[in-house]
Every structure is written in structure tokens, then in C-alpha cells.
Scaffold this motif. Structure first.
Motif, short mmCIF file in Angstrom:
data_model
loop_
_atom_site.label_atom_id
_atom_site.label_comp_id
_atom_site.label_asym_id
_atom_site.label_seq_id
_atom_site.Cartn_x
_atom_site.Cartn_y
_atom_site.Cartn_z
N ASN A 218 -51.83 -23.07 93.43
CA ASN A 218 -51.55 -21.78 94.07
C ASN A 218 -52.41 -21.61 95.30
OD1 ASN A 218 -49.75 -19.97 92.11
ND2 ASN A 218 -51.13 -21.23 90.86
N PHE A 219 -51.84 -20.93 96.29
CA PHE A 219 -52.59 -20.59 97.51
C PHE A 219 -52.43 -19.10 97.77
CE2 PHE A 219 -52.91 -20.06 102.17
CZ PHE A 219 -54.20 -20.54 102.34
N GLN A 220 -53.57 -18.39 97.73
CA GLN A 220 -53.58 -16.94 97.94
C GLN A 220 -52.55 -16.24 97.07
OE1 GLN A 220 -53.32 -16.19 102.17
NE2 GLN A 220 -55.27 -17.23 102.59
N ASP A 255 -52.31 -25.46 109.77
CA ASP A 255 -53.70 -25.25 110.13
C ASP A 255 -54.26 -24.04 109.39
OD1 ASP A 255 -53.96 -27.40 111.74
OD2 ASP A 255 -54.04 -26.31 113.63
N GLY A 256 -53.41 -23.08 109.12
CA GLY A 256 -53.83 -21.87 108.41
C GLY A 256 -54.15 -22.11 106.95
N TRP A 257 -53.86 -23.30 106.45
CA TRP A 257 -54.19 -23.65 105.07
C TRP A 257 -55.43 -24.51 104.98
CZ3 TRP A 257 -49.23 -25.11 101.87
CH2 TRP A 257 -48.30 -24.07 101.96
N ASN A 258 -55.89 -25.06 106.07
CA ASN A 258 -57.03 -25.97 106.05
C ASN A 258 -58.33 -25.20 105.83
OD1 ASN A 258 -55.37 -28.17 106.46
ND2 ASN A 258 -55.66 -28.17 108.68
N TRP A 259 -59.33 -25.93 105.32
CA TRP A 259 -60.64 -25.33 105.06
C TRP A 259 -61.53 -25.50 106.28
CZ3 TRP A 259 -65.73 -26.44 105.29
CH2 TRP A 259 -66.61 -25.62 104.58
N THR A 260 -62.13 -24.42 106.75
CA THR A 260 -63.14 -24.44 107.81
C THR A 260 -64.18 -23.39 107.48
OG1 THR A 260 -62.17 -22.74 109.23
CG2 THR A 260 -61.34 -24.99 109.51
#
Length: 600
Positions: A218-220, A255-260
Motif C-alpha cells: 500500500n502507498f498512502q 518521482d512522487g513515489w520515490n524516497w528523498t
């Protein structure tokens, strides 16, 4: 008050567990007679003291606070197993015990572990009585053995210079967990952001025939993957493509799913192991981050974009707990304070940190360079011990997206002749290649500071910025950082940046130790690499040093010394008890003046 009650393994969570932190019976064994006299089977009368686990006896929070040398110590406590756990295997976990440990359950030997900074587990099912259970731990931490990875722990009773009070025995959480005879373990997540894939690897312990694993990602709050993996062999690998999800197909850029550090996106995962009747055998909650780090064109890239690392040196010591944070909130607070100052990560210096710190780094968005405690001396024993700890460290911490680099060696500690000695150069190379063989997702710095061999980053230590009155020294410092040729040719500690036979091969150049401005705040007394008298001078000198760093066109990041004071070192931005020495907004303003762009 019982400390450290939070779940100790946040990367691999099962719901049932029993925390054994709290008051244990305790004894020194200065005569080294405990084993011969079978203290592991004695009544409690042998244990004349009490200690608050997980704090070492040298700490205030242990309730003992004795900093004299006691190389062998013993622990004992009772516990009971819930009736609901009957029929399950019972595992006894130790977060870390420095340095060697022998564990006994109800008078029977359960296991031996060597290595002071990594976790270990014993199956104690066969030793349990079903009533009041007793666990006894013997810990040995030889004070003067220089082949042991000891990091900053001093071999004399009083700390001095860059060396601090020792940590002996249990210093991370002890806990008990019930597991099914058939269960999931050794879980690894390997992200591939270029193709949108996440590789899941795991092992099944016990009879794996006619078993399957249900995986939900799951994502968010939105389900991305729901799949079933049928178990055909003990070790299983499955790759899931995340970017085929409808959100991405309708235009949401991955890009909005990548970790930074700016957007610490994490995917939540539920893993259920079931038999052919769909009966649940194991239920694990975990997470991962989609993150990539590599070098190219003399720069470090995060998720395929150049990323300027603004790190702070963090030694992970606390005044009342030494290597053990008093609370989970203290681990979180250190990261929040660093980010408040404009740092986007830390180099964990000479310490394998508590997994709870790495959890908060993952959650809050904070880069971590993982480093192991060094051995002072070099011989076959020190090589074997360092290698063992690194293998256990990578296995434990592989899944944390916050970790972007491994630092196996520092400033030639333990390899004092690496500049010209082929034997020690081979050790440096062996550590570099070992870490890459265990982990293909992160950078490795072969010998942080100087006398590098094969390395992914040219990591330079340089404290020669001088005081504001030493303008010539300051200009020389700027010149050494000004060009690639000057940086690589510099000898800031009268040591060459590369060992004989090695040279710069285009890897990114970072200044990974510098600063260390000493400022006595309150009653603290000690030393720094330079000194100032008040808050105004502290901010001004920090700006002066940072201006020299940012004037460089060759540096692609830095690591400032250091986050907090530690014992006699008063060169932190924060005091030992985490009080700011100045308005932290001013530090952030300076840190944000250059390379302030963020990535999403």
C-alpha cells in the motif's frame, strides 16, 4: 520508570512480543570466577546489585553509574510466557551486547555471540519450564584489547581527547517473541526505480511444502499490489512492478513515489504466510522505500538527479545513557533538530546505530552514512571481527532507504600503515568489495578521511580553517578545496588523500569532516578544533567556515563536525543534553544559502 518500551525491530513487525527491559539483577565478576562457580545456575544471592536494562553499568540511567573497569559482568531476570503462546517457538532477542555474551535459560546454555553492535536471536523453546523462567547473561568486554571494534570507547578509566566512556554489556532492548514453527525470515527489499520494480526476497523456516505467501503493498492508504507467492523452495524471490498501477498510468509521475529527504515516501507491506487450507502461519508488517543512489560525472545522484549532501557528524552519545538513547523520542529529536538546521543527513560516526534511529530516518527523511566501530590495531583477529560485524550489520539494516553509504574504515584507524603496506591495503580493498558483494544498492567509502584505496567517494577530512585571525591559514584552506587537483593533492593531516598505488578516478569529492568549532555553553568545559567565546562569535565562525566550503566548485557535499558535544568535546552545535548553542534558524540560513534546491 522502565525505559525503552517501543517495539525494537520496526522493519519487521509481529504483533505479539514481551519486552524484557527494566530491572535485572546484576554482578561484577572481576575475579573471573562466575563460569566456574556456575553463576548461571545460582540463586539470586550471587547478584548483589540491580541494573536498569538496556543501559550499561557505566551510565546514570543504569542506576549504577560506575565508570571503573569491570571486564566481565552478569545479568539475571525472571519472566513468564503467556499461555496463549503455547505450541509456538519462543525466540529471545538481543538488540546489542558489548562485546561477547553467553546466554543461559533456566540454567541451560542457549548461545554465544561475539560482536558488540549487532542483533542476535536464540530459540529458547526447549529450555522453558512453562512457569517462572530465568535468563542469565554473562557479558565480557575486554577493556584493553585493541583488536576489538570499539569505536570511540576508551581503554582507560577516564575519557580523554576524542575517546569516551566505555559501554559494557547489554545496551539495546532485550525481548521475547513467539513464532510459528513455519515462518518468514531474512526479508530483503531491493528497489529498481528505473523500471518501477521492487524485488522481494525471503526465506521460509520450517516445512515450506504446500505453503504460500499473500503480499499486499500500500502507498498512502491505497493498495498498489495484492499478490500470492507460492513457495517452491526455501529461498524465494519475487519482483513486483509498482508503476503499472492505475495512478501512474493516468499521469501521476513516479518521482512522487520515490524516497528523498524532502519527500520520505514509504510503501507499507503486509506479508501473510499461509498453508494449503488458507490458515495463517505468520503475519508480518514491514515497509520499503523506492530509492536509488549512484555516482556519475563527479557527483552523487539520488534517484537519478544530482544531490548535494549536507551531512552532520553524529556520534550517537547521550549524557545519561552513553550509546543508548534514553527514549525513542530522543532518537527522533536528533533528526528533527538536524533537519531544523538545514542538514539533510548524517554520518553515524564509529557506531552501528539502534534500528529505531534508522526507522525515524526513513520516516522523517534523513540520509544516513552507516559506519562501524573501528579496531585500534591490525591483525588477523581484528580483520575477522570487523568483517563479521559488517556482515551482520548489512544483513540487519539492508532494507532502510535512508542509508545511502557504508563507511567500513575511518582515518586509517586499525590500518595505520595503509599508505604503503600492501597487507593493509588489501584489507581496505577487501572491505570495499565485501560490502559491494553484500549490497549493490549503496556507495562504499574505503577509508574516510585520507589514504583511500578503491572508493566510491573521495572523502576528505580537513580542520585547517584556522581562527578568524589566521587569515593565511583560512586562505590555504579555501585553496585546498578550490579545485580537484588541489583537493586531491592536499595533506590536511600530513597524510596523502590516496594510498600509494591509488589515485582519484573521477569519484565525487566530499569534505566529510571539518569545522568542530569549540564553544563552551554553560558549565561545560572541553576542547574544539578552534574556539569562540560567545553565541555571536559561534554563528560568525560557522558562517566563515561554510563560506569557504561553498566557495569550492569541486565539492559535492560535506559533513560538519558535529551535531552535539560529547563528554569533553565541546565542538557540537548542540550541547551534550541537546540544547542549542545559538539560534538554529541562523544555522539553517547559512546552510540554505548555497545548494538549497530540493528534489521531489
Amino acid at each position: 520508570m522502565t525505559y525503552r518500551q517501543e517495539y525494537p525491530r520496526p522493519q519487521f513487525v509481529r504483533k505479539d512480543w514481551l519486552n524484557l527491559n527494566g530491572v535485572w539483577s546484576f554482578a561484577f565478576d572481576d575475579q573471573k570466577i562466575g563460569t566456574d562457580q556456575k553463576w548461571y545456575a545460582q540463586d539470586a544471592a550471587v547478584f548483589e546489585k540491580e541494573i536498569q536494562v538496556p543501559f550499561a553499568y557505566q551510565t546514570k540511567l543504569s542506576g549504577i553509574e560506575d565508570t571503573s573497569l569491570h571486564d566481565i559482568v552478569w545479568y539475571k531476570r525472571h519472566f513468564e510466557i503467556s499461555d496463549l503462546w503455547k505450541g509456538k517457538r519462543i525466540h529471545l532477542h538481543f538488540g546489542a551486547v558489548d562485546y561477547r555474551s553467553w546466554v543461559y535459560v533456566n540454567g541451560q546454555f542457549a548461545g554465544y555471540h561475539e560482536g558488540g553492535h549487532t542483533s542476535f536471536t536464540y530459540d529458547i523453546t526447549e529450555y522453558l519450564t512453562g512457569g517462572k523462567e530465568t535468563v542469565v547473561v554473562k557479558a565480557e568486554d575486554p577493556s584493553t584489547d585493541e583488536t576489538i571494534p570499539r569505536g570511540k570507547q576508551f581503554w582507560l578509566e577516564k575519557s580523554d581527547s576524542i575517546w569516551y566512556t566505555r559501554t559494557t554489556g547489554i545496551w539495546q532492548t532485550v525481548w521475547v517473541e513467539p513464532v510459528e514453527p513455519v515462518r518468514v525470515g531474512n526479508l530483503k527489499w531491493t528497489p529498481d526505480i528505473d523500471h518501477g520494480n521492487i524485488q522481494m526476497e525471503f526465506e521460509i523456516f520450517g516445512d515450506y511444502s504446500e505453503k504460500h505467501v499473500d503480499v499486499e503493498i500500500n502507498f498512502q492508504g491505497e493498495r498498489i499490489v495484492k499478490d500470492t507467492v507460492f513457495i517452491m523452495e526455501r529461498y524465494t524471490s519475487r519482483t513486483f512492478n509498482l508503476y503499472n498501477h492505475k495512478i501512474f498510468r493516468t499521469g501521476f509521475h513516479h518521482d512522487g513515489w520515490n524516497w528523498t529527504p524532502e519527500n520520505p515516501n514509504l510503501f507499507d507491506v503486509t506479508i501473510k504466510l499461509k498453508d494449503d487450507n488458507d490458515r495463517s502461519l505468520d503475519d508480518v508488517q514491514t515497509y520499503f522505500g523506492m530509492r536509488k543512489v549512484h555516482t556519475e560525472n563527479g557527483m552523487v545522484y539520488l534517484n537519478n538527479k544530482p544531490y548535494y549532501q549536507k551531512l552532520v557528524l553524529d556520534q550517537g552519545y547521550w549524557a545519561d545513557g552513553l550509546l543508548t538513547a534514553p527514549t525513542d523520542e530522543d532518537l527522533k529529536k536528533d533528526i528533527e533538530l538536524a533537519k531544523e538546521m538545514g542538514f539533510n543527513g548524517c554520518r553515524k560516526h564509529q557506531k552501528t546505530e539502534d534500528p529505531r534511529f534508522l526507522y525515524w530516518a526513513d520516516k522523517l527523511g534523513y540520509l544516513v552514512w552507516g559506519e562501524c566501530a573501528a579496531s585500534p590495531s591490525f591483525n588477523n583477529d581484528s580483520v575477522a571481527r570487523l568483517t563479521k560485524e559488517w556482515m551482520e550489520m548489512v544483513a540487519r539494516d539492508y532494507n532502510h532507504p535512508s542509508i545511502v553509504a557504508w563507511v567500513p574504515l575511518n582515518e586509517s584507524w586499525g590500518i595505520p600503515h595503509v599508505k604503503e603496506n600492501l597487507h593493509q591495503q588489501h584489507h581496505s580493498l577487501a572491505m570495499y568489495h565485501l560490502l559491494h558483494s553484500l549490497d549493490g544498492t549503496r556507495l562504499v567509502i574505503s577509508n574516510d578521511g585520507w589514504e583511500l584505496t578503491k572508493t566510491d567517494i573521495c572523502a576528505i577530512h580537513n580542520y585547517n580553517h584556522g581562527t578568524k585571525e589566521e587569515q593565511g591559514k583560512y586562505e590555504a584552506f579555501k585553496a585546498e578545496l578550490g579545485t580537484k587537483e588541489a583537493a586531491v593533492a592536499s595533506m590536511p593531516a600530513k597524510r596523502r588523500i590516496y594510498a600509494d598505488g591509488f589515485s582519484h578516478q573521477g569519484e565525487p569529492i566530499l569534505l566529510t569532516e571539518f569545522g568542530g568549532i569549540g564553544y563552551k555553553a554553560g558549565a561545560d568545559a572541553g576542547w574544539g578544533y578552534t574556539s569562540v567565546a560567545n553565541e555571536e562569535e559561534f554563528v560568525a565562525d560557522y558562517r566563515r567556515v561554510m563560506e569557504a566550503v561553498y566557495a569550492s566548485n569541486v565539492l559535492h557535499g560535506y559533513c560538519y563536525t558535529q551535531l552535539t558535544d560529547v563528554e569533553q568535546e565541546i565542538n557540537g552545535i548542540l550541547t551534550y543534553d541537546r540544547k542549542p548553542k545559538c539560534d538554529l534558524k541562523k544555522i539553517k540560513e547559512i546552510n540554505d544559502m548555497w545548494h538549497a534546491e530540493t528534489i521531489s
